[in-house]
Write a protein that holds these residues in place. Structure first.
Motif, mmCIF file in Angstrom:
data_model
loop_
_atom_site.group_PDB
_atom_site.id
_atom_site.type_symbol
_atom_site.label_atom_id
_atom_site.label_comp_id
_atom_site.label_asym_id
_atom_site.label_seq_id
_atom_site.Cartn_x
_atom_site.Cartn_y
_atom_site.Cartn_z
ATOM 1 N N ILE A 213 25.064 13.400 25.086
ATOM 2 C CA ILE A 213 25.443 13.427 26.500
ATOM 3 C C ILE A 213 26.955 13.270 26.678
ATOM 4 N N GLY A 214 27.677 13.017 25.560
ATOM 5 C CA GLY A 214 29.114 12.895 25.662
ATOM 6 C C GLY A 214 29.781 12.750 24.315
ATOM 7 N N ILE A 215 31.105 12.937 24.311
ATOM 8 C CA ILE A 215 31.929 12.771 23.117
ATOM 9 C C ILE A 215 32.811 11.541 23.320
ATOM 10 N N PRO A 216 32.545 10.427 22.595
ATOM 11 C CA PRO A 216 33.387 9.230 22.733
ATOM 12 C C PRO A 216 34.850 9.571 22.479
ATOM 13 N N THR A 217 35.729 9.142 23.393
ATOM 14 C CA THR A 217 37.109 9.606 23.364
ATOM 15 C C THR A 217 38.142 8.504 23.441
ATOM 16 N N LEU A 218 37.940 7.536 24.315
ATOM 17 C CA LEU A 218 38.964 6.500 24.483
ATOM 18 C C LEU A 218 38.343 5.203 24.967
ATOM 19 N N GLY A 219 39.133 4.140 24.847
ATOM 20 C CA GLY A 219 38.703 2.829 25.289
ATOM 21 C C GLY A 219 39.683 2.274 26.306
ATOM 22 N N ALA A 220 39.214 1.341 27.104
ATOM 23 C CA ALA A 220 40.059 0.743 28.132
ATOM 24 C C ALA A 220 40.959 -0.321 27.528
ATOM 25 N N ALA A 221 42.147 -0.478 28.122
ATOM 26 C CA ALA A 221 43.088 -1.513 27.718
ATOM 27 C C ALA A 221 43.159 -2.569 28.809
ATOM 28 N N ASP A 222 43.289 -3.824 28.413
ATOM 29 C CA ASP A 222 43.378 -4.933 29.354
ATOM 30 C C ASP A 222 44.821 -5.430 29.418
ATOM 31 N N PRO A 223 45.544 -5.132 30.515
ATOM 32 C CA PRO A 223 46.943 -5.558 30.616
ATOM 33 C C PRO A 223 47.126 -7.059 30.481
ATOM 34 N N SER A 224 46.112 -7.838 30.919
ATOM 35 C CA SER A 224 46.228 -9.290 30.840
ATOM 36 C C SER A 224 46.167 -9.801 29.412
ATOM 37 N N LEU A 225 45.698 -8.933 28.512
ATOM 38 C CA LEU A 225 45.623 -9.295 27.092
ATOM 39 C C LEU A 225 46.651 -8.521 26.272
ATOM 40 N N GLY A 226 47.740 -8.145 26.929
ATOM 41 C CA GLY A 226 48.784 -7.404 26.218
ATOM 42 C C GLY A 226 48.376 -5.997 25.871
ATOM 43 N N ASN A 227 47.520 -5.393 26.734
ATOM 44 C CA ASN A 227 47.023 -4.030 26.515
ATOM 45 C C ASN A 227 46.174 -3.897 25.260
ATOM 46 N N SER A 228 45.574 -4.991 24.829
ATOM 47 C CA SER A 228 44.603 -4.895 23.750
ATOM 48 C C SER A 228 43.282 -4.396 24.331
ATOM 49 N N ALA A 229 42.326 -4.109 23.464
ATOM 50 C CA ALA A 229 41.081 -3.492 23.909
ATOM 51 C C ALA A 229 40.330 -4.367 24.898
ATOM 52 N N ALA A 230 39.796 -3.742 25.935
ATOM 53 C CA ALA A 230 38.908 -4.421 26.873
ATOM 54 C C ALA A 230 37.489 -4.273 26.330
ATOM 55 N N PRO A 231 36.873 -5.349 25.865
ATOM 56 C CA PRO A 231 35.579 -5.259 25.192
ATOM 57 C C PRO A 231 34.504 -4.595 26.050
ATOM 58 N N GLY A 232 33.750 -3.711 25.423
ATOM 59 C CA GLY A 232 32.599 -3.112 26.084
ATOM 60 C C GLY A 232 32.912 -2.058 27.120
ATOM 61 N N ILE A 233 34.129 -1.511 27.106
ATOM 62 C CA ILE A 233 34.470 -0.461 28.070
ATOM 63 C C ILE A 233 35.030 0.735 27.309
ATOM 64 N N GLY A 234 34.182 1.715 27.089
ATOM 65 C CA GLY A 234 34.592 2.938 26.418
ATOM 66 C C GLY A 234 34.228 4.135 27.277
ATOM 67 N N PHE A 235 34.840 5.283 26.985
ATOM 68 C CA PHE A 235 34.628 6.470 27.800
ATOM 69 C C PHE A 235 34.335 7.682 26.918
#
Length: 349
Positions: A213-235
């Motif tokens: 149903i989709g091709i995993p492509t990118l993940g969200a960044a959390d600015p409050s964590l220095g733009n590190s990965a936001a857990p559990g949010i992928g697109f």
């Protein structure tokens, strides 16, 4: 954080909690020990596990590992002729690749057919098609619903044929690969909680019917964590767009109909006296393009598109991602200190 799963580590966890409430239970009562909800739980878990295993056996053989001189990613077998669809940021500027399929003992060689960075999609083709190569079955993006259980398949951290599990968290998201990937703004993305790790890019997001149903492509960044990965949010790019772009590349060797709206300009973000983004300045206008026909010219500063405020190039890209070629909209812009408006018939990117 780089927005690409090739450089980002996304973590997500899902759990199923079965609760039993025994109303009026006493130390002398044993009737609730065989309550239907408790008795049925092990069977339900067994059925779900069996379905997971069935889906994995069906879909995983269509997911491959792609290795270039610079990147490690994943891909999905598009057809029996050796065409493989993946992300444009996986192939980057490379022309040749090593591909490990489910049926090949040694990596196979492949070459780039065409890369379309505007949608972060690309197609490569195996030089020699191995026996048993299995094409994936692509699903209908219109039927994807929030809450659906999905499996992400790919080669995270180089661990080929890996599977993670989650749900569809949202649909119709518009996201930008600012700071990573191809820098594209992508519309109608599928958001998922399935863990997507470095190397999952270009792989498969699969439903419990075994359909991609989709091709995993990118993940969200959390600015409050220095733009590190936001857990559990992928697109993931929806299957409908994947099929549209891949079909054109396979049939014609390039993309002739992107379905992406455009103004036909090159532009840059401008800032105000406080150094805050204040609009998008037109650097050049494509002759005969949408902006040219509407009377926009070099030096104009776009501040709104329709009812959406425009302050940066990214906000303009996001606004355009929600529109379609041929659609009419209003562009509000500044020229020589005066606000003006123009009706624009959007072109195609």
């Amino acid at each position: 954080m780089d927005a690409s799963p090739n450089r980002a580590l996304l973590k997500a966890a899902t759990a199923t909690l079965v609760c039993c409430v025994a109303a009026g239970c006493t130390t002398g009562s044993r009737q609730n020990a065989s309550a239907p909800g408790v008795a049925d739980a092990p069977m339900a878990a067994s059925d779900l596990q069996s379905q997971y295993q069935k889906v994995i056996k069906q879909a995983l053989p269509s997911v491959v590992q792609i290795q270039s001189s610079r990147e490690l990613g994943s891909g999905v077998v598009y057809d029996g002729k050796g065409h493989i669809v993946t992300n444009a940021h996986v192939v980057a500027s490379q022309k040749t690749f090593h591909v490990t399929t489910a049926s090949s003992e040694q990596p196979l060689t492949a070459r780039l057919v065409y890369s379309y960075p505007q949608q972060d999609l690309a197609v490569i083709k195996l030089d020699k098609v191995p026996s048993g190569l299995k094409a994936a079955v692509f699903g209908d993006s219109e039927k994807v619903e929030v809450g659906q259980i999905v499996l992400a398949m790919g080669s995270p951290l180089g661990l080929s044929s890996s599977v993670t599990q989650g749900i569809v968290s949202a649909t119709g998201r518009t996201v930008s690969e600012a700071g990573g990937g191809t820098g594209a703004t992508l519309a109608n993305m599928v958001q998922t909680s399935a863990p997507i790790n470095p190397g999952n890019s270009g792989g498969a997001l699969v439903d419990l019917a075994g359909h991609v149903i989709g091709i995993p492509t990118l993940g969200a960044a959390d600015p409050s964590l220095g733009n590190s990965a936001a857990p559990g949010i992928g697109f993931a790019i929806p299957a409908s767009m994947v099929k549209t772009i891949a079909a054109q590349i396979v049939d014609k060797g390039r993309v002739t109909n992107s379905g992406r709206a455009a103004l036909g300009i090159t532009a840059r973000t401008v800032v105000d006296e406080n150094y805050q983004p204040a609009g998008v300045a037109v650097v050049s206008v494509k002759s005969g393009g949408a902006a040219d026909k509407a009377g926009l010219r070099t030096g104009d500063i776009i501040t709104r598109l329709g009812d959406r405020s425009i302050s940066t190039l990214t906000s303009l890209a996001v606004a355009l991602a929600g529109d379609r070629p041929g659609q009419k909209t209003t562009v509000t812009y500044q020229r020589d200190g005066h606000e003006k408006k123009a009706t624009v018939t959007l072109g195609e990117q």
